[in-house]
Write a protein that holds these residues in place. Sequence first.
Motif, PDB file in Angstrom:
ATOM      1  N   LEU A  48       3.852 -17.761  11.460  1.00 40.53           N
ATOM      2  CA  LEU A  48       3.881 -16.297  11.405  1.00 40.53           C
ATOM      3  C   LEU A  48       3.998 -15.798   9.975  1.00 40.53           C
ATOM      4  O   LEU A  48       3.352 -14.817   9.588  1.00 40.53           O
ATOM      5  N   ALA A  49       4.808 -16.465   9.179  1.00 38.58           N
ATOM      6  CA  ALA A  49       4.965 -16.068   7.776  1.00 38.58           C
ATOM      7  C   ALA A  49       3.654 -16.243   7.026  1.00 38.58           C
ATOM      8  O   ALA A  49       3.274 -15.393   6.218  1.00 38.58           O
ATOM      9  N   LYS A  50       2.940 -17.326   7.296  1.00 38.38           N
ATOM     10  CA  LYS A  50       1.660 -17.557   6.624  1.00 38.38           C
ATOM     11  C   LYS A  50       0.630 -16.517   7.036  1.00 38.38           C
ATOM     12  O   LYS A  50      -0.184 -16.088   6.222  1.00 38.38           O
ATOM     13  N   GLU A  51       0.642 -16.106   8.289  1.00 36.70           N
ATOM     14  CA  GLU A  51      -0.296 -15.087   8.761  1.00 36.70           C
ATOM     15  C   GLU A  51      -0.114 -13.779   8.001  1.00 36.70           C
ATOM     16  O   GLU A  51      -1.080 -13.078   7.730  1.00 36.70           O
ATOM     17  N   GLY A  52       1.122 -13.450   7.674  1.00 37.36           N
ATOM     18  CA  GLY A  52       1.419 -12.200   6.999  1.00 37.36           C
ATOM     19  C   GLY A  52       1.032 -12.187   5.536  1.00 37.36           C
ATOM     20  O   GLY A  52       1.093 -11.162   4.881  1.00 37.36           O
ATOM     21  N   ARG A  53       0.612 -13.328   5.004  1.00 37.29           N
ATOM     22  CA  ARG A  53       0.273 -13.412   3.583  1.00 37.29           C
ATOM     23  C   ARG A  53      -1.211 -13.706   3.393  1.00 37.29           C
ATOM     24  O   ARG A  53      -1.596 -14.651   2.748  1.00 37.29           O
ATOM     25  N   GLN A  54      -2.024 -12.882   3.974  1.00 35.20           N
ATOM     26  CA  GLN A  54      -3.460 -13.071   3.827  1.00 35.20           C
ATOM     27  C   GLN A  54      -3.956 -12.323   2.598  1.00 35.20           C
ATOM     28  O   GLN A  54      -3.566 -11.191   2.349  1.00 35.20           O
ATOM     29  N   ALA A  55      -4.817 -12.962   1.859  1.00 34.05           N
ATOM     30  CA  ALA A  55      -5.412 -12.323   0.693  1.00 34.05           C
ATOM     31  C   ALA A  55      -6.694 -11.619   1.099  1.00 34.05           C
ATOM     32  O   ALA A  55      -7.389 -12.053   2.006  1.00 34.05           O
ATOM     33  N   CYS A  56      -6.962 -10.524   0.446  1.00 33.74           N
ATOM     34  CA  CYS A  56      -8.219  -9.821   0.693  1.00 33.74           C
ATOM     35  C   CYS A  56      -8.621  -9.090  -0.581  1.00 33.74           C
ATOM     36  O   CYS A  56      -7.805  -8.870  -1.472  1.00 33.74           O
ATOM     37  N   HIS A  57      -9.854  -8.731  -0.654  1.00 34.63           N
ATOM     38  CA  HIS A  57     -10.360  -7.983  -1.798  1.00 34.63           C
ATOM     39  C   HIS A  57      -9.975  -6.517  -1.615  1.00 34.63           C
ATOM     40  O   HIS A  57      -9.924  -6.013  -0.494  1.00 34.63           O
ATOM     41  N   VAL A  58      -9.719  -5.832  -2.692  1.00 30.70           N
ATOM     42  CA  VAL A  58      -9.316  -4.426  -2.632  1.00 30.70           C
ATOM     43  C   VAL A  58     -10.333  -3.603  -1.841  1.00 30.70           C
ATOM     44  O   VAL A  58      -9.966  -2.720  -1.068  1.00 30.70           O
ATOM     45  N   ARG A  59     -11.599  -3.896  -2.010  1.00 35.32           N
ATOM     46  CA  ARG A  59     -12.630  -3.116  -1.303  1.00 35.32           C
ATOM     47  C   ARG A  59     -12.519  -3.255   0.216  1.00 35.32           C
ATOM     48  O   ARG A  59     -13.056  -2.438   0.950  1.00 35.32           O
ATOM     49  N   ASP A  60     -11.828  -4.295   0.695  1.00 38.63           N
ATOM     50  CA  ASP A  60     -11.692  -4.517   2.131  1.00 38.63           C
ATOM     51  C   ASP A  60     -10.479  -3.807   2.726  1.00 38.63           C
ATOM     52  O   ASP A  60     -10.289  -3.815   3.941  1.00 38.63           O
ATOM     53  N   LEU A  61      -9.645  -3.214   1.874  1.00 38.50           N
ATOM     54  CA  LEU A  61      -8.463  -2.499   2.358  1.00 38.50           C
ATOM     55  C   LEU A  61      -8.871  -1.157   2.965  1.00 38.50           C
ATOM     56  O   LEU A  61      -9.834  -0.540   2.513  1.00 38.50           O
ATOM     57  N   PRO A  62      -8.106  -0.693   3.950  1.00 35.74           N
ATOM     58  CA  PRO A  62      -8.363   0.654   4.468  1.00 35.74           C
ATOM     59  C   PRO A  62      -8.152   1.684   3.352  1.00 35.74           C
ATOM     60  O   PRO A  62      -7.357   1.477   2.431  1.00 35.74           O
ATOM     61  N   ALA A  63      -8.865   2.786   3.419  1.00 29.75           N
ATOM     62  CA  ALA A  63      -8.831   3.812   2.365  1.00 29.75           C
ATOM     63  C   ALA A  63      -7.410   4.303   2.097  1.00 29.75           C
ATOM     64  O   ALA A  63      -7.021   4.485   0.936  1.00 29.75           O
ATOM     65  N   ASP A  64      -6.610   4.508   3.146  1.00 27.71           N
ATOM     66  CA  ASP A  64      -5.255   5.021   2.931  1.00 27.71           C
ATOM     67  C   ASP A  64      -4.392   4.030   2.159  1.00 27.71           C
ATOM     68  O   ASP A  64      -3.583   4.409   1.315  1.00 27.71           O
ATOM     69  N   LEU A  65      -4.589   2.741   2.392  1.00 30.96           N
ATOM     70  CA  LEU A  65      -3.818   1.733   1.665  1.00 30.96           C
ATOM     71  C   LEU A  65      -4.307   1.633   0.220  1.00 30.96           C
ATOM     72  O   LEU A  65      -3.501   1.493  -0.706  1.00 30.96           O
ATOM     73  N   ARG A  66      -5.617   1.729   0.006  1.00 29.17           N
ATOM     74  CA  ARG A  66      -6.150   1.739  -1.374  1.00 29.17           C
ATOM     75  C   ARG A  66      -5.566   2.907  -2.152  1.00 29.17           C
ATOM     76  O   ARG A  66      -5.147   2.764  -3.295  1.00 29.17           O
TER      77      ARG A  66
END
Length: 88
Positions: A48-66
């Motif tokens: 579960l801890a590993k699932e919560g630490r996923q990397a992603c590119h900024v462009r893939d984040l939802p607009a509100d989080l960006r």
Amino acid sequence: MPTVSATEFVRNFGKYREQVTREQITVTDQGKVAGVFISADDAVLLALAKEGRQACHVRDLPADLRDAVRTAAPDDEMLALDRLMEGR
């Protein structure tokens, strides 16, 4: 955390299967750590801890989080740490 050799671990697996419910067990081979035997519950928590630490590119984040990241500002505590690190 107890440490046992791989040979000892294999010979007495039943004992360590019971013990791992109370504590992790380090298993060595030729004096080097080969692995760590953990309980099923600990394995679930680790997954579960590993699932919560996923990397992603900024462009893939939802607009509100960006937007939140873009407009984030350090709080007073972080600013105090910055000053401390800079020797001010």
